[in-house]
Design a protein around this motif. Structure first.
Motif, PDB file in Angstrom:
ATOM      1  N   ARG A  17     -21.112   0.896 -30.776  1.00  0.00           N
ATOM      2  CA  ARG A  17     -20.691  -0.775 -30.928  1.00  0.00           C
ATOM      3  C   ARG A  17     -21.338  -0.652 -28.824  1.00  0.00           C
ATOM      4  O   ARG A  17     -22.007  -1.344 -28.468  1.00  0.00           O
ATOM      5  CB  ARG A  17     -19.659  -0.742 -30.232  1.00  0.00           C
ATOM      6  CG  ARG A  17     -19.382  -2.852 -30.235  1.00  0.00           C
ATOM      7  CD  ARG A  17     -17.854  -3.201 -30.815  1.00  0.00           C
ATOM      8  NE  ARG A  17     -17.651  -4.079 -31.173  1.00  0.00           N
ATOM      9  CZ  ARG A  17     -17.755  -5.256 -29.888  1.00  0.00           C
ATOM     10  NH1 ARG A  17     -17.796  -5.028 -28.573  1.00  0.00           N
ATOM     11  NH2 ARG A  17     -18.012  -6.830 -30.221  1.00  0.00           N
ATOM     12  N   VAL A  24     -27.711  -6.373 -24.797  1.00  0.00           N
ATOM     13  CA  VAL A  24     -27.007  -8.010 -24.202  1.00  0.00           C
ATOM     14  C   VAL A  24     -27.329  -8.043 -23.135  1.00  0.00           C
ATOM     15  O   VAL A  24     -27.271  -8.810 -22.676  1.00  0.00           O
ATOM     16  CB  VAL A  24     -25.535  -7.297 -25.038  1.00  0.00           C
ATOM     17  CG1 VAL A  24     -24.616  -8.807 -24.717  1.00  0.00           C
ATOM     18  CG2 VAL A  24     -24.700  -7.119 -26.702  1.00  0.00           C
ATOM     19  N   LYS A  28     -29.184 -11.132 -21.639  1.00  0.00           N
ATOM     20  CA  LYS A  28     -28.401 -12.237 -20.234  1.00  0.00           C
ATOM     21  C   LYS A  28     -28.653 -12.048 -18.742  1.00  0.00           C
ATOM     22  O   LYS A  28     -28.928 -13.041 -18.886  1.00  0.00           O
ATOM     23  CB  LYS A  28     -26.968 -11.635 -20.563  1.00  0.00           C
ATOM     24  CG  LYS A  28     -26.317 -11.841 -21.688  1.00  0.00           C
ATOM     25  CD  LYS A  28     -24.483 -12.383 -22.163  1.00  0.00           C
ATOM     26  CE  LYS A  28     -24.075 -12.289 -23.109  1.00  0.00           C
ATOM     27  NZ  LYS A  28     -22.607 -11.751 -23.404  1.00  0.00           N
ATOM     28  N   VAL A  35     -22.039 -12.943 -19.111  1.00  0.00           N
ATOM     29  CA  VAL A  35     -21.641 -11.687 -19.215  1.00  0.00           C
ATOM     30  C   VAL A  35     -20.262 -12.373 -20.262  1.00  0.00           C
ATOM     31  O   VAL A  35     -21.044 -12.460 -21.516  1.00  0.00           O
ATOM     32  CB  VAL A  35     -20.520 -10.832 -18.566  1.00  0.00           C
ATOM     33  CG1 VAL A  35     -20.271  -9.930 -19.742  1.00  0.00           C
ATOM     34  CG2 VAL A  35     -22.787  -9.807 -17.817  1.00  0.00           C
ATOM     35  N   GLN A  36     -19.903 -13.383 -19.764  1.00  0.00           N
ATOM     36  CA  GLN A  36     -18.256 -13.460 -21.026  1.00  0.00           C
ATOM     37  C   GLN A  36     -18.890 -14.971 -21.668  1.00  0.00           C
ATOM     38  O   GLN A  36     -19.624 -15.837 -21.464  1.00  0.00           O
ATOM     39  CB  GLN A  36     -17.410 -14.144 -19.797  1.00  0.00           C
ATOM     40  CG  GLN A  36     -16.370 -14.885 -19.976  1.00  0.00           C
ATOM     41  CD  GLN A  36     -15.117 -13.391 -20.503  1.00  0.00           C
ATOM     42  OE1 GLN A  36     -15.413 -12.517 -20.378  1.00  0.00           O
ATOM     43  NE2 GLN A  36     -14.684 -14.112 -22.090  1.00  0.00           N
ATOM     44  N   ASP A  37     -18.420 -14.967 -22.873  1.00  0.00           N
ATOM     45  CA  ASP A  37     -18.438 -15.731 -23.513  1.00  0.00           C
ATOM     46  C   ASP A  37     -17.524 -16.000 -24.733  1.00  0.00           C
ATOM     47  O   ASP A  37     -16.990 -15.373 -25.493  1.00  0.00           O
ATOM     48  CB  ASP A  37     -19.990 -15.667 -24.856  1.00  0.00           C
ATOM     49  CG  ASP A  37     -20.701 -16.896 -25.637  1.00  0.00           C
ATOM     50  OD1 ASP A  37     -19.344 -17.786 -25.769  1.00  0.00           O
ATOM     51  OD2 ASP A  37     -21.232 -17.097 -26.367  1.00  0.00           O
ATOM     52  N   GLU A  41     -16.081 -14.281 -28.332  1.00  0.00           N
ATOM     53  CA  GLU A  41     -14.910 -13.428 -28.541  1.00  0.00           C
ATOM     54  C   GLU A  41     -14.029 -14.058 -29.442  1.00  0.00           C
ATOM     55  O   GLU A  41     -13.324 -13.317 -29.780  1.00  0.00           O
ATOM     56  CB  GLU A  41     -13.579 -12.879 -26.713  1.00  0.00           C
ATOM     57  CG  GLU A  41     -15.431 -12.730 -25.915  1.00  0.00           C
ATOM     58  CD  GLU A  41     -14.305 -12.050 -24.804  1.00  0.00           C
ATOM     59  OE1 GLU A  41     -12.991 -12.081 -25.011  1.00  0.00           O
ATOM     60  OE2 GLU A  41     -15.027 -11.379 -24.149  1.00  0.00           O
ATOM     61  N   VAL A  44     -14.636 -13.157 -33.117  1.00  0.00           N
ATOM     62  CA  VAL A  44     -14.920 -11.555 -32.990  1.00  0.00           C
ATOM     63  C   VAL A  44     -13.264 -11.909 -33.400  1.00  0.00           C
ATOM     64  O   VAL A  44     -13.103 -11.333 -34.682  1.00  0.00           O
ATOM     65  CB  VAL A  44     -15.379 -10.863 -31.956  1.00  0.00           C
ATOM     66  CG1 VAL A  44     -14.981  -9.148 -32.844  1.00  0.00           C
ATOM     67  CG2 VAL A  44     -16.714 -11.050 -31.935  1.00  0.00           C
ATOM     68  N   ASN A  73     -17.187  -3.417 -23.356  1.00  0.00           N
ATOM     69  CA  ASN A  73     -17.972  -4.227 -23.189  1.00  0.00           C
ATOM     70  C   ASN A  73     -18.461  -4.558 -22.233  1.00  0.00           C
ATOM     71  O   ASN A  73     -19.487  -4.001 -21.845  1.00  0.00           O
ATOM     72  CB  ASN A  73     -18.573  -4.637 -25.026  1.00  0.00           C
ATOM     73  CG  ASN A  73     -20.054  -4.326 -25.720  1.00  0.00           C
ATOM     74  OD1 ASN A  73     -20.435  -5.534 -24.537  1.00  0.00           O
ATOM     75  ND2 ASN A  73     -20.422  -3.978 -26.774  1.00  0.00           N
ATOM     76  N   LEU A  98     -30.153 -12.469 -29.088  1.00  0.00           N
ATOM     77  CA  LEU A  98     -28.437 -11.992 -28.716  1.00  0.00           C
ATOM     78  C   LEU A  98     -27.952 -12.978 -30.407  1.00  0.00           C
ATOM     79  O   LEU A  98     -27.272 -11.912 -31.279  1.00  0.00           O
ATOM     80  CB  LEU A  98     -28.561 -12.765 -27.614  1.00  0.00           C
ATOM     81  CG  LEU A  98     -25.842 -12.896 -27.308  1.00  0.00           C
ATOM     82  CD1 LEU A  98     -25.903 -11.402 -27.489  1.00  0.00           C
ATOM     83  CD2 LEU A  98     -25.573 -13.892 -26.203  1.00  0.00           C
ATOM     84  N   ARG A 103     -26.013  -9.819 -32.341  1.00  0.00           N
ATOM     85  CA  ARG A 103     -24.927 -10.160 -32.554  1.00  0.00           C
ATOM     86  C   ARG A 103     -24.296  -9.298 -34.040  1.00  0.00           C
ATOM     87  O   ARG A 103     -22.784  -8.900 -34.569  1.00  0.00           O
ATOM     88  CB  ARG A 103     -24.255 -11.553 -32.526  1.00  0.00           C
ATOM     89  CG  ARG A 103     -23.961 -11.800 -31.012  1.00  0.00           C
ATOM     90  CD  ARG A 103     -23.681 -13.130 -30.243  1.00  0.00           C
ATOM     91  NE  ARG A 103     -22.817 -12.931 -29.354  1.00  0.00           N
ATOM     92  CZ  ARG A 103     -23.378 -14.211 -28.447  1.00  0.00           C
ATOM     93  NH1 ARG A 103     -23.562 -15.865 -29.722  1.00  0.00           N
ATOM     94  NH2 ARG A 103     -22.998 -14.748 -27.541  1.00  0.00           N
ATOM     95  N   LEU A 106     -23.744  -5.862 -34.022  1.00  0.00           N
ATOM     96  CA  LEU A 106     -22.346  -5.528 -33.508  1.00  0.00           C
ATOM     97  C   LEU A 106     -21.570  -6.595 -34.508  1.00  0.00           C
ATOM     98  O   LEU A 106     -20.446  -5.067 -35.211  1.00  0.00           O
ATOM     99  CB  LEU A 106     -21.640  -6.856 -32.867  1.00  0.00           C
ATOM    100  CG  LEU A 106     -22.562  -6.631 -31.286  1.00  0.00           C
ATOM    101  CD1 LEU A 106     -22.200  -7.998 -29.960  1.00  0.00           C
ATOM    102  CD2 LEU A 106     -21.995  -5.221 -31.298  1.00  0.00           C
TER     103      LEU A 106
HETATM  104  O1  LIG Z   1     -21.631 -11.845 -28.145  1.00  0.00           O
HETATM  105  C1  LIG Z   1     -21.621 -11.320 -26.613  1.00  0.00           C
HETATM  106  O2  LIG Z   1     -22.812 -12.371 -25.956  1.00  0.00           O
HETATM  107  C2  LIG Z   1     -21.765  -9.906 -25.937  1.00  0.00           C
HETATM  108  O3  LIG Z   1     -21.747  -9.850 -24.758  1.00  0.00           O
HETATM  109  C3  LIG Z   1     -20.319  -9.034 -26.720  1.00  0.00           C
HETATM  110  C4  LIG Z   1     -19.111  -9.076 -26.318  1.00  0.00           C
HETATM  111  C5  LIG Z   1     -18.244  -8.894 -27.452  1.00  0.00           C
HETATM  112  O4  LIG Z   1     -17.900  -7.353 -27.211  1.00  0.00           O
HETATM  113  O5  LIG Z   1     -19.012  -8.995 -28.711  1.00  0.00           O
HETATM  114  C6  LIG Z   1     -18.816  -9.423 -25.422  1.00  0.00           C
HETATM  115  C7  LIG Z   1     -18.213  -9.803 -23.970  1.00  0.00           C
HETATM  116  C8  LIG Z   1     -18.418 -11.640 -24.837  1.00  0.00           C
HETATM  117  O6  LIG Z   1     -17.881 -12.168 -23.738  1.00  0.00           O
HETATM  118  C9  LIG Z   1     -18.844 -11.491 -26.497  1.00  0.00           C
HETATM  119  C10 LIG Z   1     -18.563 -11.227 -27.620  1.00  0.00           C
END
Ligand SMILES: O=C(O)C(=O)C[C@]1(C(=O)O)C=C[C@@H](O)C=C1
Length: 160
Positions: A17, A24, A28, A35-37, A41, A44, A73, A98, A103, A106
């Protein structure tokens, strides 16, 4: 200490993973996307909470474990992006999308990870924290890589 039969498969899956973080981060980097989404999250975490009982895990255990996978991650993505900013370029490798490619990969790994976590919880190693520290040390001599594994397993030995 003899090699552990539940820890190693789990660490293999955790590393798989973590490997996805590179694709990813490239996506980006190209789009200057953060990075943060947070909505992703939450999606998931809500998925794994729902799937947990099928694997004999509590929703809380599955969510805690995946929250650690996500944090690890992101740590790897920030690390890669900083290296690329330093060089002012990212590797010239084929890109993956992505939403349509990364995804889904993942999501596929998710089932394997839940399965490996459930097996681990059914037979955790004696002296869990020591066995884990030893396995991480043996697995990688690369300091950042060890750090990603440490973050990803932060709550592994904390049994509910
Ligand atoms: O899917 C993404 O955009 C990722 O960066 C992966 C991931 C994950 O580990 O599942 C990590 C950070 C994001 O905030 C959301 C999800």
């Amino acid at each position: 200490t003899p090699p552990d039969t539940t820890l190693d498969p789990l660490l293999d899956n955790i590393e798989q993973r973590l490997d996805v973080a590179q694709a990813v981060a490239l996506h980006k980097w190209d789009r200057q996307q953060p990075v943060q989404d947070s909505p992703r999250e939450q999606q998931v975490l809500s998925n794994v909470r729902q799937l947990a009982p099928e694997y004999g895990l509590t929703p809380a255990r599955a969510a805690q474990f995946f929250s650690d996978q996500i944090e690890a991650n992101k740590l790897r993505q920030y690390h890669l992006l900083t290296q690329w900013h330093l060089l002012q370029k990212a590797p010239d490798t084929p890109r993956q999308d992505l939403a349509s490619e990364i995804r889904p990969r993942l999501d596929l790994l998710q089932g394997q990870l839940l399965d490996a976590l459930a097996r681990f919880d059914q037979a955790p190693p004696e002296q869990c924290s020591h066995a884990l520290a030893e396995a991480i040390a043996l697995r990688s001599t690369d300091a950042p890589r060890r750090l990603f594994l440490i973050r990803a397993t932060a709550n592994l030995c904390q049994r509910p």
